[in-house]
Design a protein around this motif. Structure first.
Motif, mmCIF file in Angstrom:
data_model
loop_
_atom_site.group_PDB
_atom_site.id
_atom_site.type_symbol
_atom_site.label_atom_id
_atom_site.label_comp_id
_atom_site.label_asym_id
_atom_site.label_seq_id
_atom_site.Cartn_x
_atom_site.Cartn_y
_atom_site.Cartn_z
ATOM 1 N N MET A 158 0.827 -1.205 0.000
ATOM 2 C CA MET A 158 0.000 0.000 0.000
ATOM 3 C C MET A 158 0.855 1.246 0.000
ATOM 4 S SD MET A 158 -3.178 -0.724 2.500
ATOM 5 C CE MET A 158 -3.992 0.859 2.505
ATOM 6 N N GLU A 159 1.873 1.198 0.794
ATOM 7 C CA GLU A 159 2.729 2.390 0.881
ATOM 8 C C GLU A 159 3.400 2.700 -0.439
ATOM 9 O OE1 GLU A 159 5.268 1.742 4.176
ATOM 10 O OE2 GLU A 159 3.847 2.608 5.601
ATOM 11 N N ILE A 160 3.899 1.664 -1.060
ATOM 12 C CA ILE A 160 4.562 1.880 -2.334
ATOM 13 C C ILE A 160 3.583 2.444 -3.349
ATOM 14 C CG2 ILE A 160 5.590 0.698 -4.303
ATOM 15 C CD1 ILE A 160 6.866 -1.211 -2.182
ATOM 16 N N ALA A 161 2.401 1.863 -3.397
ATOM 17 C CA ALA A 161 1.411 2.307 -4.374
ATOM 18 C C ALA A 161 1.026 3.763 -4.145
ATOM 19 C CB ALA A 161 0.169 1.421 -4.281
ATOM 20 N N THR A 162 0.710 4.106 -2.897
ATOM 21 C CA THR A 162 0.270 5.487 -2.643
ATOM 22 C C THR A 162 1.401 6.451 -2.914
ATOM 23 O OG1 THR A 162 0.793 5.172 -0.317
ATOM 24 C CG2 THR A 162 -1.503 4.934 -0.971
ATOM 25 N N LYS A 163 2.599 6.060 -2.564
ATOM 26 C CA LYS A 163 3.718 6.956 -2.800
ATOM 27 C C LYS A 163 3.879 7.234 -4.276
ATOM 28 C CE LYS A 163 6.783 6.748 1.072
ATOM 29 N NZ LYS A 163 7.486 5.701 1.795
ATOM 30 N N ARG A 164 3.755 6.178 -5.073
ATOM 31 C CA ARG A 164 3.941 6.349 -6.501
ATOM 32 C C ARG A 164 2.893 7.294 -7.070
ATOM 33 N NH1 ARG A 164 3.774 1.017 -8.883
ATOM 34 N NH2 ARG A 164 5.788 0.699 -7.877
ATOM 35 N N THR A 165 1.638 7.062 -6.732
ATOM 36 C CA THR A 165 0.591 7.914 -7.299
ATOM 37 C C THR A 165 0.753 9.336 -6.795
ATOM 38 O OG1 THR A 165 -0.860 7.224 -5.529
ATOM 39 C CG2 THR A 165 -1.079 6.084 -7.604
ATOM 40 N N GLU A 166 1.102 9.497 -5.545
ATOM 41 C CA GLU A 166 1.279 10.841 -5.012
ATOM 42 C C GLU A 166 2.390 11.579 -5.737
ATOM 43 O OE1 GLU A 166 1.862 10.741 -0.845
ATOM 44 O OE2 GLU A 166 -0.259 10.390 -0.428
ATOM 45 N N LEU A 167 3.453 10.856 -6.010
ATOM 46 C CA LEU A 167 4.586 11.480 -6.685
ATOM 47 C C LEU A 167 4.192 11.955 -8.069
ATOM 48 C CD1 LEU A 167 7.362 11.082 -5.059
ATOM 49 C CD2 LEU A 167 8.163 10.370 -7.324
ATOM 50 N N GLU A 168 3.466 11.098 -8.791
ATOM 51 C CA GLU A 168 3.054 11.473 -10.142
ATOM 52 C C GLU A 168 2.137 12.686 -10.113
ATOM 53 O OE1 GLU A 168 1.586 7.913 -11.929
ATOM 54 O OE2 GLU A 168 3.646 7.130 -11.965
ATOM 55 N N LEU A 169 1.211 12.659 -9.179
ATOM 56 C CA LEU A 169 0.285 13.773 -9.038
ATOM 57 C C LEU A 169 1.036 15.069 -8.799
ATOM 58 C CD1 LEU A 169 -2.825 12.598 -7.151
ATOM 59 C CD2 LEU A 169 -2.732 14.713 -8.445
ATOM 60 N N GLU A 172 2.814 16.421 -11.821
ATOM 61 C CA GLU A 172 1.883 17.046 -12.754
ATOM 62 C C GLU A 172 1.471 18.426 -12.247
ATOM 63 O OE1 GLU A 172 1.256 16.155 -15.566
ATOM 64 O OE2 GLU A 172 -0.484 17.350 -16.148
ATOM 65 N N GLU A 173 1.193 18.494 -10.951
ATOM 66 C CA GLU A 173 0.786 19.768 -10.355
ATOM 67 C C GLU A 173 1.861 20.821 -10.544
ATOM 68 O OE1 GLU A 173 -1.958 18.182 -6.715
ATOM 69 O OE2 GLU A 173 -0.229 19.431 -6.251
ATOM 70 N N LEU A 174 3.084 20.420 -10.264
ATOM 71 C CA LEU A 174 4.194 21.364 -10.386
ATOM 72 C C LEU A 174 4.320 21.860 -11.804
ATOM 73 C CD1 LEU A 174 6.952 19.897 -8.084
ATOM 74 C CD2 LEU A 174 5.900 22.145 -7.952
#
Length: 213
Positions: A158-169, A172-174
DNA sequence: CTAATTAATCGCTCCTTACC
DNA sequence: GGTAAGGAGCGATTAATTAG
């Protein structure tokens, strides 16, 4: 009557411009200690500033700028004068907004991961606590160990998955933020350029008129 | 000139951060 | 945990500027 109060230092328009330039250049919004640097740079024997004074003046200018913008908007969209002063103030406001956004995001992220951790720990704990006797046909130790392994596995996945999606998000935001910022800046520069050209044209016209007399 | 308005200074308080 | 240090903002007071 207070005799140890300092003599008041009044900012002139030039002083404001110099101040705003320094603030944009050094961004004390992000690095608080930079207020001291700004103060040091602007201080002269006749014009003594400290970090606090500089910060308070900047805030005051921004407040005024905001008020003016609001009023212009109310009076059915009078465009603000495009001067260095307003441009600088706009940039500082963007710096402030950016900083606020970043802080908020950080906080949210922290809370999220805390909650996640809590949840997983709680569930793991529940499975480790002894069950009633009537379930005892499964050996307790084995039972809890397999579940513990499962939960650990689940946790890391779970941690890996959430981290990955958060990073991508975040990336994109930046990207979007930067694009918007560049666009705004470009627009302002263009407006300034147009105004300059108009001024030059106007001066030429004046010259012609006076020469032809 | 005086009165009204605006700005500067400073004390206080609240918040965050670093350190124990 | 708590608490010391420093930054930041608010509000009262005082000073400077502007309006009348």
């Amino acid at each position: 009557m207070n005799f140890d109060r300092k003599k008041q230092i009044r900012f002139k328009n030039d002083d404001d411009i110099r101040l705003l330039r320094e603030v944009v250049a050094r961004n004390p919004i992000k690095n608080k200690n930079k207020w001291t640097e700004v103060a040091a740079v602007l201080s002269t024997p006749m014009f003594v500033l400290d970090a606090r004074r500089v910060r308070e003046r900047t805030n005051l200018l921004i407040e005024q700028h905001k008020r003016e913008n609001r009023e212009n908007l109310k009076k059915s969209g009078v465009d603000e004068d495009v001067t260095e002063r307003t441009t600088l103030l706009d940039e500082i406001m963007e710096l402030k907004e950016e900083e606020e956004r970043e802080k908020k995001e950080e906080k949210e992220k922290k809370e999220k991961s805390e909650n996640l951790g809590k949840e997983i720990r709680k569930r793991a704990l529940e499975c480790l606590t002894p069950k009633k006797d009537d379930e005892s046909d499964i050996p307790k130790r084995r039972y809890s160990q397999t579940y513990l392994v499962d939960y650990l596995k689940e946790k890391s996945e779970m941690e890996i998955a959430t981290k990955r999606t958060e990073l991508e998000l975040r990336k994109e935001e930046l990207r979007l933020q930067k694009a918007q910022f560049d666009l705004d800046r470009e627009e302002r520069l263009q407006r300034m350029e147009v105004e300059k050209q108009e001024k030059i044209a106007f001066m030429d016209l004046l010259k012609k008129l006076t020469n032809n007399k």
